[in-house]
Design a protein around this motif. Structure first.
Motif, PDB file in Angstrom:
ATOM      1  N   LEU A 239       1.035  -1.189   0.031  1.00  0.00           N
ATOM      2  CA  LEU A 239       0.048  -0.138  -0.003  1.00  0.00           C
ATOM      3  C   LEU A 239       0.888   1.030  -0.002  1.00  0.00           C
ATOM      4  O   LEU A 239       1.907   1.398   0.725  1.00  0.00           O
ATOM      5  CB  LEU A 239      -0.882  -0.157   1.248  1.00  0.00           C
ATOM      6  CG  LEU A 239      -2.022   1.025   1.356  1.00  0.00           C
ATOM      7  CD1 LEU A 239      -3.254   0.283   1.636  1.00  0.00           C
ATOM      8  CD2 LEU A 239      -1.800   2.238   1.977  1.00  0.00           C
ATOM      9  N   LEU A 240       0.677   2.047  -1.049  1.00  0.00           N
ATOM     10  CA  LEU A 240       1.488   3.280  -1.112  1.00  0.00           C
ATOM     11  C   LEU A 240       0.418   4.615  -0.771  1.00  0.00           C
ATOM     12  O   LEU A 240      -0.416   4.773  -1.267  1.00  0.00           O
ATOM     13  CB  LEU A 240       1.865   3.596  -2.684  1.00  0.00           C
ATOM     14  CG  LEU A 240       2.975   2.586  -3.019  1.00  0.00           C
ATOM     15  CD1 LEU A 240       2.606   1.156  -3.168  1.00  0.00           C
ATOM     16  CD2 LEU A 240       3.524   3.097  -4.502  1.00  0.00           C
TER      17      LEU A 240
ATOM     18  N   GLY B 163       5.154   7.053   0.751  1.00  0.00           N
ATOM     19  CA  GLY B 163       5.249   6.128   2.014  1.00  0.00           C
ATOM     20  C   GLY B 163       4.558   4.763   1.406  1.00  0.00           C
ATOM     21  O   GLY B 163       3.465   4.837   0.993  1.00  0.00           O
ATOM     22  N   ALA B 164       5.291   3.531   2.032  1.00  0.00           N
ATOM     23  CA  ALA B 164       4.818   2.453   1.677  1.00  0.00           C
ATOM     24  C   ALA B 164       4.838   1.259   2.787  1.00  0.00           C
ATOM     25  O   ALA B 164       5.726   1.466   3.651  1.00  0.00           O
ATOM     26  CB  ALA B 164       5.519   1.668   0.289  1.00  0.00           C
ATOM     27  N   ALA B 165       3.865   0.419   2.739  1.00  0.00           N
ATOM     28  CA  ALA B 165       3.953  -0.697   3.967  1.00  0.00           C
ATOM     29  C   ALA B 165       3.337  -1.791   3.223  1.00  0.00           C
ATOM     30  O   ALA B 165       2.802  -1.715   2.152  1.00  0.00           O
ATOM     31  CB  ALA B 165       3.119  -0.337   5.131  1.00  0.00           C
ATOM     32  N   ARG B 166       3.887  -3.108   3.802  1.00  0.00           N
ATOM     33  CA  ARG B 166       3.252  -4.299   2.985  1.00  0.00           C
ATOM     34  C   ARG B 166       2.744  -5.191   3.865  1.00  0.00           C
ATOM     35  O   ARG B 166       2.980  -5.221   5.032  1.00  0.00           O
ATOM     36  CB  ARG B 166       4.773  -5.162   2.558  1.00  0.00           C
ATOM     37  CG  ARG B 166       5.601  -4.172   1.547  1.00  0.00           C
ATOM     38  CD  ARG B 166       6.992  -4.945   1.581  1.00  0.00           C
ATOM     39  NE  ARG B 166       7.720  -4.817   2.811  1.00  0.00           N
ATOM     40  CZ  ARG B 166       8.918  -5.161   3.034  1.00  0.00           C
ATOM     41  NH1 ARG B 166       9.552  -5.729   2.103  1.00  0.00           N
ATOM     42  NH2 ARG B 166       9.516  -5.065   4.352  1.00  0.00           N
ATOM     43  N   LEU B 167       1.989  -5.961   3.285  1.00  0.00           N
ATOM     44  CA  LEU B 167       1.282  -7.083   4.215  1.00  0.00           C
ATOM     45  C   LEU B 167       1.593  -8.479   3.203  1.00  0.00           C
ATOM     46  O   LEU B 167       1.603  -8.464   2.010  1.00  0.00           O
ATOM     47  CB  LEU B 167      -0.212  -6.806   3.703  1.00  0.00           C
ATOM     48  CG  LEU B 167      -1.251  -7.867   4.715  1.00  0.00           C
ATOM     49  CD1 LEU B 167      -2.545  -7.056   5.196  1.00  0.00           C
ATOM     50  CD2 LEU B 167      -1.691  -8.891   3.819  1.00  0.00           C
TER      51      LEU B 167
ATOM     52  N   GLU C 243       9.510   1.299   8.442  1.00  0.00           N
ATOM     53  CA  GLU C 243      10.250   0.648   9.290  1.00  0.00           C
ATOM     54  C   GLU C 243       9.836   0.854  10.564  1.00  0.00           C
ATOM     55  O   GLU C 243       9.383   2.058  11.020  1.00  0.00           O
ATOM     56  CB  GLU C 243      11.834   1.326   9.295  1.00  0.00           C
ATOM     57  CG  GLU C 243      12.480   0.926   7.825  1.00  0.00           C
ATOM     58  CD  GLU C 243      13.835   1.696   7.812  1.00  0.00           C
ATOM     59  OE1 GLU C 243      14.431   2.091   8.967  1.00  0.00           O
ATOM     60  OE2 GLU C 243      14.522   1.813   6.671  1.00  0.00           O
ATOM     61  N   PRO C 244       9.952   0.001  11.517  1.00  0.00           N
ATOM     62  CA  PRO C 244       9.167   0.028  13.003  1.00  0.00           C
ATOM     63  C   PRO C 244       9.903   1.388  13.626  1.00  0.00           C
ATOM     64  O   PRO C 244       9.285   1.990  14.174  1.00  0.00           O
ATOM     65  CB  PRO C 244      10.163  -1.428  13.624  1.00  0.00           C
ATOM     66  CG  PRO C 244      10.291  -2.084  12.598  1.00  0.00           C
ATOM     67  CD  PRO C 244      10.580  -1.355  11.313  1.00  0.00           C
ATOM     68  N   GLY C 245      11.124   1.856  13.273  1.00  0.00           N
ATOM     69  CA  GLY C 245      11.603   3.065  14.147  1.00  0.00           C
ATOM     70  C   GLY C 245      10.828   4.235  13.662  1.00  0.00           C
ATOM     71  O   GLY C 245      10.569   5.303  14.440  1.00  0.00           O
ATOM     72  N   PHE C 246       9.953   4.160  12.651  1.00  0.00           N
ATOM     73  CA  PHE C 246       9.364   5.268  11.917  1.00  0.00           C
ATOM     74  C   PHE C 246       8.145   5.452  13.011  1.00  0.00           C
ATOM     75  O   PHE C 246       7.977   6.732  13.141  1.00  0.00           O
ATOM     76  CB  PHE C 246       9.025   5.219  10.485  1.00  0.00           C
ATOM     77  CG  PHE C 246       9.794   4.996   9.513  1.00  0.00           C
ATOM     78  CD1 PHE C 246      11.259   5.500   9.798  1.00  0.00           C
ATOM     79  CD2 PHE C 246       9.419   4.792   8.132  1.00  0.00           C
ATOM     80  CE1 PHE C 246      12.051   5.425   8.834  1.00  0.00           C
ATOM     81  CE2 PHE C 246      10.437   4.701   7.189  1.00  0.00           C
ATOM     82  CZ  PHE C 246      11.815   4.987   7.479  1.00  0.00           C
ATOM     83  N   ASP C 247       7.366   4.464  13.229  1.00  0.00           N
ATOM     84  CA  ASP C 247       6.361   4.779  14.353  1.00  0.00           C
ATOM     85  C   ASP C 247       6.761   5.468  15.537  1.00  0.00           C
ATOM     86  O   ASP C 247       6.061   6.520  16.200  1.00  0.00           O
ATOM     87  CB  ASP C 247       5.543   3.201  14.559  1.00  0.00           C
ATOM     88  CG  ASP C 247       4.145   3.332  14.713  1.00  0.00           C
ATOM     89  OD1 ASP C 247       3.714   4.578  14.428  1.00  0.00           O
ATOM     90  OD2 ASP C 247       3.443   2.438  15.114  1.00  0.00           O
TER      91      ASP C 247
ATOM     92  N   LEU D 233      -2.767   0.765   6.342  1.00  0.00           N
ATOM     93  CA  LEU D 233      -2.932   2.152   6.088  1.00  0.00           C
ATOM     94  C   LEU D 233      -2.199   2.987   6.989  1.00  0.00           C
ATOM     95  O   LEU D 233      -1.646   4.015   6.639  1.00  0.00           O
ATOM     96  CB  LEU D 233      -4.472   2.605   6.006  1.00  0.00           C
ATOM     97  CG  LEU D 233      -5.593   2.093   4.678  1.00  0.00           C
ATOM     98  CD1 LEU D 233      -6.760   2.187   5.286  1.00  0.00           C
ATOM     99  CD2 LEU D 233      -5.060   3.007   3.667  1.00  0.00           C
ATOM    100  N   ARG D 234      -2.425   2.369   8.075  1.00  0.00           N
ATOM    101  CA  ARG D 234      -1.518   3.274   9.111  1.00  0.00           C
ATOM    102  C   ARG D 234      -0.069   3.527   8.997  1.00  0.00           C
ATOM    103  O   ARG D 234       0.654   4.421   9.217  1.00  0.00           O
ATOM    104  CB  ARG D 234      -2.067   2.950  10.532  1.00  0.00           C
ATOM    105  CG  ARG D 234      -1.386   3.734  11.720  1.00  0.00           C
ATOM    106  CD  ARG D 234      -1.804   3.292  13.009  1.00  0.00           C
ATOM    107  NE  ARG D 234      -1.268   1.813  13.143  1.00  0.00           N
ATOM    108  CZ  ARG D 234       0.010   1.713  14.001  1.00  0.00           C
ATOM    109  NH1 ARG D 234       0.676   2.655  14.134  1.00  0.00           N
ATOM    110  NH2 ARG D 234       0.512   0.346  14.090  1.00  0.00           N
ATOM    111  N   LEU D 235       0.369   2.317   8.736  1.00  0.00           N
ATOM    112  CA  LEU D 235       1.851   2.263   8.563  1.00  0.00           C
ATOM    113  C   LEU D 235       2.590   2.848   7.363  1.00  0.00           C
ATOM    114  O   LEU D 235       3.585   3.415   7.167  1.00  0.00           O
ATOM    115  CB  LEU D 235       2.335   0.861   8.570  1.00  0.00           C
ATOM    116  CG  LEU D 235       1.923   0.291   9.992  1.00  0.00           C
ATOM    117  CD1 LEU D 235       2.534  -1.407   9.901  1.00  0.00           C
ATOM    118  CD2 LEU D 235       2.446   0.750  11.192  1.00  0.00           C
ATOM    119  N   ALA D 236       1.547   2.735   6.364  1.00  0.00           N
ATOM    120  CA  ALA D 236       2.049   3.464   4.920  1.00  0.00           C
ATOM    121  C   ALA D 236       1.941   5.024   5.405  1.00  0.00           C
ATOM    122  O   ALA D 236       2.974   5.814   4.742  1.00  0.00           O
ATOM    123  CB  ALA D 236       1.016   3.059   3.848  1.00  0.00           C
TER     124      ALA D 236
END
Length: 753
Positions: free
Chosen positions: A324-325, A415-419, A452-456, A430-433
């Motif tokens: 998700l971008l 910003g992107a996150a993967r499942l 990356e986990p540090g972003f959160d 959605l939240r992590l992207a």
């Protein structure tokens, strides 16, 4: 005797009876057929009215759905409640009221408390207007009195006005807001002739009207709807098609040939009925399609995208990655402000088209609102996501040709996150992207970041500082200290620079480096600058006859808000503009918009002095500086620190001082710590200096006492120790005479004013 006259007298003949029976049968047949046609016509009218009522109610409900979805898509509850708690209505108006008005065409937008009291209002895009709320308020109060907890929608009608109202209570309660909760977000679409034409269009209805007092008859068809204003009923009326009546009026003059025309007319009616049914089905399908699409770009909207995302997750095969971008245009607000909303719309449409083309048929793209887009793509290999992002950046590179002429370049952060690598469901994806996008924007423009986990953790810390800083402004935890600026030759105090410190309740005194970056990215900078400026002007009453330097942020200069802020503070405090010096960084000056340049000239015309701070750290030259009404240049302390040990640094300082003096600009050296540095500055011809050689940043009381000692010295009461030392009687004293500011080192960073 004619045959025609003889037949009646032969009533008993079989021929007459057969003819009579035939006539009666024919009459009965015609009468029966007429009756059948009349009944059929009436039934057709009833069916048409039923279809029209259903279509009109469906169209009205579709409009309610669009309003509800627009309200949900526009309202970020946490951010909205945060602005309300701070009383920060301008960004709330821009993100909430103006979006619903300019983006969706809803005339009235309000936020009320649980008793119906208005906390925020926007009427036809104008903030704090309440002219129309009088006829809307009874509906809101009645709903709240009934304990309404879910979304409310319906028609509010009076003799003078009517509108389609959608109200949605907030799920979250905000602490520190002294109002009845939960708060309620309300938007109203005025029911005017254009609105009525719009809701009547799917069923091809004409002359649609809203009747406040029901009961109108005539040729108009009506349907009763609840009136939220007083609990009564209003009536929507329109001129119905009446296909059956029209048919009968056409058939009555031709009753003699009714039998022969029956089949044709029946066929015509059937074709027409089918056509109307097909048109209705098409209109309903079109309404559903529009409800799922963004009005400007044609992409899916938020609600439709979330459904598509859930479906994509359900269809995902084992071993397949779903990415998700989140994509956000760079500097879109500045583009809108400078080039206009028409150019902004051109960019959004071009961006949407290019994004769809870059991601291919397998990607689903949506617009969440403003310049924020989101897409979901399937990745079968590890490098697929990176390649898609690179294709997207490449597609955005060519300039966009604007419809009104000219061209403009596009760039965006992604910003992107993967499942399943980063998230297990759509909401987390959605939240992590979004977190990854936030990191990309924080790092610069035109950047891509994979979660990356540090972003959160960084975002959570950023949010914590943002909330605590906002509270600190309310509680008065921001304190000012003052560092003297001295004349290089006489070492007399000629001014003070106001520097901000945060007296944190648990962490102690914080320097600007711990919180300024958060203020600038969270839009607290305007409040912060206004707070510091006002406090400094009030404090400066204890520092007479010298200048007061206050730093201002680049954000306020870019937005052109600096002039209004300074004018308001001067008017409130009565401070002499000729004693005020506004410091702006070198990079901010070079990036200043035309509005920013006009604001600087306005301040200079008032007598306010303008200083260019940290000169030498950017790319400005004195030739560029001449384009701005600058009265002072402050040479960055990094050059002063190396002066005497670095030949290049000394040469640069000497060159800047000599050229500045030739242009009539005052030169101030920052970070002066040694007598050797001061001797160099005297030799080069610098006029002013500040640094730990003279004093660290001081509390107001210490700064005022220091200035008072100078006044006493000027009156001839110099200390005997100073006279016996053989040194020139410095009116500012030595560093050791002043308590350091906590653990402040010589690298203390200044806070923009």
């Amino acid at each position: 005797m004619k045959e025609g006259t003889a037949i009646p007298r032969r009533q008993g003949s079989p021929g007459y009876r057969s003819l009579l029976a035939g006539l009666v049968a024919l009459a009965l047949l015609v009468a029966g057929l007429v009756t059948v046609f009349v009944l059929a016509g009436l039934r057709q009218d009833d069916k048409a009215r039923t279809r029209e009522r259903a279509a009109l109610l469906a169209s009205l409900h579709a409009r309610e759905t669009v309003m509800e979805q627009a309200l949900v898509a526009t309202t970020d509850e946490q951010e909205t409640l945060h602005h309300l708690a701070l009383g920060d209505m301008t960004p709330l108006h821009r993100r909430f009221g103006m979006k619903l008005n300019s983006g969706f065409g809803f005339e009235f937008v309000y936020i009320t408390d649980a008793r119906g009291r208005v906390i925020y209002s926007s009427e036809r895009g104008e903030q704090n207007e309440l002219r129309a709320f009088g006829w809307i308020r009874p509906a809101v109060v009645r709903a709240l009195a009934d304990g309404q907890k879910a979304a409310l929608s319906g028609v509010v009608a009076t003799e003078d006005a009517a509108g389609l109202l959608v109200a949605r209570p907030f799920d979250v309660k905000v602490e520190g807001l002294d109002v009845a909760q939960p708060l309620v977000a309300i938007t109203v679409d005025v029911i005017d002739p254009e609105f009525l034409r719009m809701v009547g269009a799917p069923a091809s209805l004409e002359e649609v009207e809203l009747i406040h007092q029901p009961g109108r008859g005539g040729l108009h068809t009506g349907v009763f709807i609840p009136n939220l204003y007083d609990g009564s009923e209003a009536e929507l009326v329109w001129r119905g098609a009446h296909p059956g009546s029209k048919m009968l009026w056409g058939l009555l003059p031709a009753a003699a040939v009714l039998t022969s025309l029956l089949a044709v007319l029946f066929l015509v009616l059937m074709v027409r009925a089918r056509r109307m049914a097909a048109d209705l089905v098409t209109s309903e399908a079109r309404a559903r399609e529009l409800a799922a699409r963004d009005y400007l770009t044609g992409l899916l909207n938020r609600g439709a995208f979330i459904e598509a995302l859930d479906a994509a997750i359900a269809r995902r095969r084992n071993g397949e990655t779903l990415a998700l971008l989140f994509v956000d245009l760079d500097d879109f607000k500045e583009i809108n402000d400078s080039a206009g909303h028409a150019a902004g719309d051109d960019l959004l449409r071009a961006f949407a088209r290019r994004t769809e083309e870059a991601l291919g048929e397998g990607g689903v793209v949506a617009r969440f609102g403003g310049d924020e887009f989101v897409a979901v793509v399937h990745c079968r290999e590890d490098g697929d996501l990176d390649r898609m992002v690179q294709r997207l950046f490449k597609a955005l590179a060519p300039p966009v040709l604007l419809e009104r002429g000219g061209e403009m370049c596009l760039s965006a952060c992604v910003g992107a996150a993967r499942l399943p690598q980063d998230a297990a469901n759509g909401a987390d994806l959605l939240r992590l992207a979004d977190v990854a996008l936030y990191q990309a924007k924080a790092d610069g423009t035109g950047l891509y970041r994979l979660f990356e986990p540090g972003f959160d953790a960084a975002r959570i810390e950023h949010r914590r500082i943002e909330l605590e800083l906002a509270a600190a402004l309310d509680k008065g935890e921001i304190t000012l200290v003052y560092q003297p600026q001295v004349d290089v030759e006489s070492e007399r105090i000629i001014g003070f620079e106001a520097l901000a410190r945060w007296d944190h309740p648990t962490q102690g005194r914080l320097l600007p480096g711990a919180f300024l970056a958060v203020a600038e990215t969270s839009r607290l900078m305007g409040r912060f600058d206004a707070y510091v400026l006002r406090a400094a002007l009030l404090d400066a009453r204890a520092l007479p006859e010298v200048t007061l330097s206050v730093n201002m942020s680049a954000l306020n200069l870019r937005q052109g808000a600096i002039a209004g802020m300074v004018v308001a503070a001067l008017a409130e405090t009565g401070f002499d503009p000729a004693r005020l010096e506004i410091e702006i960084t070198e990079s901010a000056i070079l990036d200043a918009s035309s509005e920013g340049q006009e604001a600087l000239q306005k301040l200079r015309d008032m007598g306010v002095r303008l200083a260019l701070d940290d000169f030498g750290t950017g790319h400005a030259s004195l030739v560029h500086v001449r384009r701005f009404p600058i009265t002072k240049i402050k040479i960055d302390k990094s050059f002063i620190l190396n002066m005497g040990t670095d030949r290049d640094a000394s040469a640069i300082v000497e060159y800047v001082i000599r050229l500045g003096r030739s242009l009539g600009i005052t030169l101030t050296a920052e970070g002066v710590e040694t007598r050797e540095q001061l001797r160099f500055l005297r030799a080069f011809g610098a006029q002013q200096a500040q640094g730990y050689l003279f004093a660290p940043p001081l509390p107001l009381v210490a700064a005022a006492a220091m200035l008072e000692r100078q006044h006493v010295a000027d009156a001839g009461v110099a200390s005997d120790d100073a006279a016996a030392s053989g040194e020139p009687a410095s009116s500012v004293g030595r560093v050791g005479e002043h308590a350091p500011e906590g653990s402040v080192a010589s690298t203390t960073r200044r806070a923009p004013g």
